[in-house]
Design a protein around this motif. Structure first.
Motif, short mmCIF file in Angstrom:
data_model
loop_
_atom_site.label_atom_id
_atom_site.label_comp_id
_atom_site.label_asym_id
_atom_site.label_seq_id
_atom_site.Cartn_x
_atom_site.Cartn_y
_atom_site.Cartn_z
N LYS A 1 -18.43 13.67 -18.93
CA LYS A 1 -17.05 14.18 -18.89
C LYS A 1 -16.49 14.32 -17.48
O LYS A 1 -15.28 14.21 -17.27
CB LYS A 1 -16.99 15.54 -19.60
N ASP A 2 -17.36 14.59 -16.52
CA ASP A 2 -16.89 14.79 -15.15
C ASP A 2 -16.33 13.47 -14.61
O ASP A 2 -16.95 12.42 -14.77
CB ASP A 2 -18.04 15.26 -14.26
N PRO A 3 -15.17 13.50 -13.95
CA PRO A 3 -14.55 12.26 -13.47
C PRO A 3 -15.41 11.47 -12.50
O PRO A 3 -15.28 10.24 -12.41
CB PRO A 3 -13.27 12.76 -12.77
N ILE A 4 -16.30 12.16 -11.77
CA ILE A 4 -17.18 11.46 -10.83
C ILE A 4 -18.41 10.92 -11.53
O ILE A 4 -18.71 9.73 -11.48
CB ILE A 4 -17.58 12.40 -9.67
N THR A 5 -19.15 11.80 -12.21
CA THR A 5 -20.45 11.38 -12.75
C THR A 5 -20.33 10.45 -13.94
O THR A 5 -21.23 9.65 -14.19
CB THR A 5 -21.29 12.61 -13.15
N ARG A 6 -19.23 10.55 -14.71
CA ARG A 6 -19.16 9.69 -15.90
C ARG A 6 -19.10 8.21 -15.54
O ARG A 6 -19.39 7.35 -16.36
CB ARG A 6 -17.96 10.09 -16.75
N GLN A 7 -18.74 7.90 -14.31
CA GLN A 7 -18.71 6.51 -13.87
C GLN A 7 -20.11 5.91 -13.77
O GLN A 7 -20.33 4.76 -14.16
CB GLN A 7 -18.02 6.41 -12.50
N LEU B 1 -25.33 17.83 -9.59
CA LEU B 1 -25.29 16.58 -10.35
C LEU B 1 -24.35 15.56 -9.69
O LEU B 1 -24.65 14.37 -9.65
CB LEU B 1 -24.85 16.86 -11.79
N ARG B 2 -23.24 16.03 -9.17
CA ARG B 2 -22.36 15.11 -8.45
C ARG B 2 -23.07 14.56 -7.21
O ARG B 2 -23.01 13.37 -6.91
CB ARG B 2 -21.07 15.82 -8.03
#
Length: 301
Positions: free
Chosen positions: A31-37, A164-165
């Motif tokens: 869900k996070d804009p950074i990690t979901r990539q 996590l990021r």
């Protein structure tokens, strides 16, 4: 003649293994804009991994990188058997059937990562464009290894959003070192120490014990209310919840690489009630300890 294969279930001396809980992936990583990539689901290091063997008849739901730094092994993918030597890495796309094994007489030492994300398939395609038979040659680079080790070190500290990021942004850098080796340049910088980092270090050293919130705040030299507020601000979790995450992370290793019963694993982690431990494990991992162990056994059938 049928291939004779010996399998090792108890792990390898000096190994590392970290599995990110499914709940963490579902609640944050996807869900996070950074990690979901692009994000890591599993990561490990197997030194001198004699009898290491894996067979997946339908592949897995993540892409896999295996980086060999010494010894030898082989991988069978796309109906091809490929020898793997030092300073070579293999990319296995998601959903592709494969099997691989370390050579018995000269067993490989490997770093491996499973990963997913919105752009993961595109990254794999970029790698495959440069690879021959899913394999690329890399010059050994100590700074690349440090990136891997930093990912493992920080994942062992837990699953706060910032953590996590951070590790998955490092993973982007790690992948860039594979794709663009000639441009790879890394300058390591230590993260500043603080009271929360020290407390997490203490948690890691006492995973076999029960620690109260009062003990943790006393170690940090803060009042319980102030410590709890600072800890949650830094990590996104309460201190006890975070400590339990670390225990479950260690439990995954016991279940994967030892024959200890679920009750024995619970006792090793300072949890006297086996059923409470199983509920805690299931809540975080999305399956019971027995299901987790059986799933990993099934992978190697």
């Amino acid at each position: 003649m049928k291939e004779k294969i010996l399998k090792k279930r108890e792990g390898f001396e000096g190994q590392q293994l970290i599995v990110v809980p499914k709940k963490i992936a579902a609640d944050f990583l996807t869900k996070d804009p950074i990690t979901r990539q692009l994000y890591i689901t599993d990561i490990g290091y197997y030194p001198r991994a004699r009898f290491h063997y894996v067979k997946r008849t339908v592949g897995v739901g993540q892409h896999i990188i295996i980086y060999c730094i010494e010894g030898r092994g082989w991988i069978e993918i796309d109906k091809k058997r490929i020898d793997v030597l030092p300073s070579q890495f293999i990319i296995i796309p998601s959903g592709m059937a494969h099997k691989y094994m370390s050579e018995e007489e000269d067993p490989w030492t490997i770093y491996w990562i499973h990963f997913k994300g919105d752009i993961s398939a595109f990254i794999v395609e970029l790698i495959l464009q440069r690879a021959k038979n899913y394999k690329l040659h890399l010059t050994y680079n100590e700074t690349r290894i440090r990136l891997f080790e930093e990912i493992c070190l920080n994942l062992q500290k837990g699953y706060s959003g910032d953590n996590l990021r951070y590790v998955n942004m490092i993973f982007n850098h790690f992948l860039s070192s594979l794709l663009y080796e000639e441009k790879f340049n890394y300058s390591g910088k230590e993260q500043p120490d603080d009271v929360i980092a020290h407390t997490i270090g203490m948690m890691q050293e006492r995973l076999d014990q029960v620690i109260t919130l009062q003990e943790l705040s006393g170690y940090a030299g803060l009042s319980i209310s102030h410590f709890s507020a600072v800890f949650r601000e830094k990590t996104g979790y309460s201190p006890i919840e975070y400590f339990n995450h670390l225990k479950i992370q260690k439990a995954c290793q016991y279940l994967m690489f030892s024959s200890a019963t679920v009750k024995e694993v619970a006792n090793r982690l300072g949890v006297e009630d086996q059923y409470y431990f199983s509920r805690m494990f299931s809540k975080l991992m999305g399956m019971s300890p027995s299901e987790y162990r059986n799933r990993n056994k099934a992978v190697e059938q």
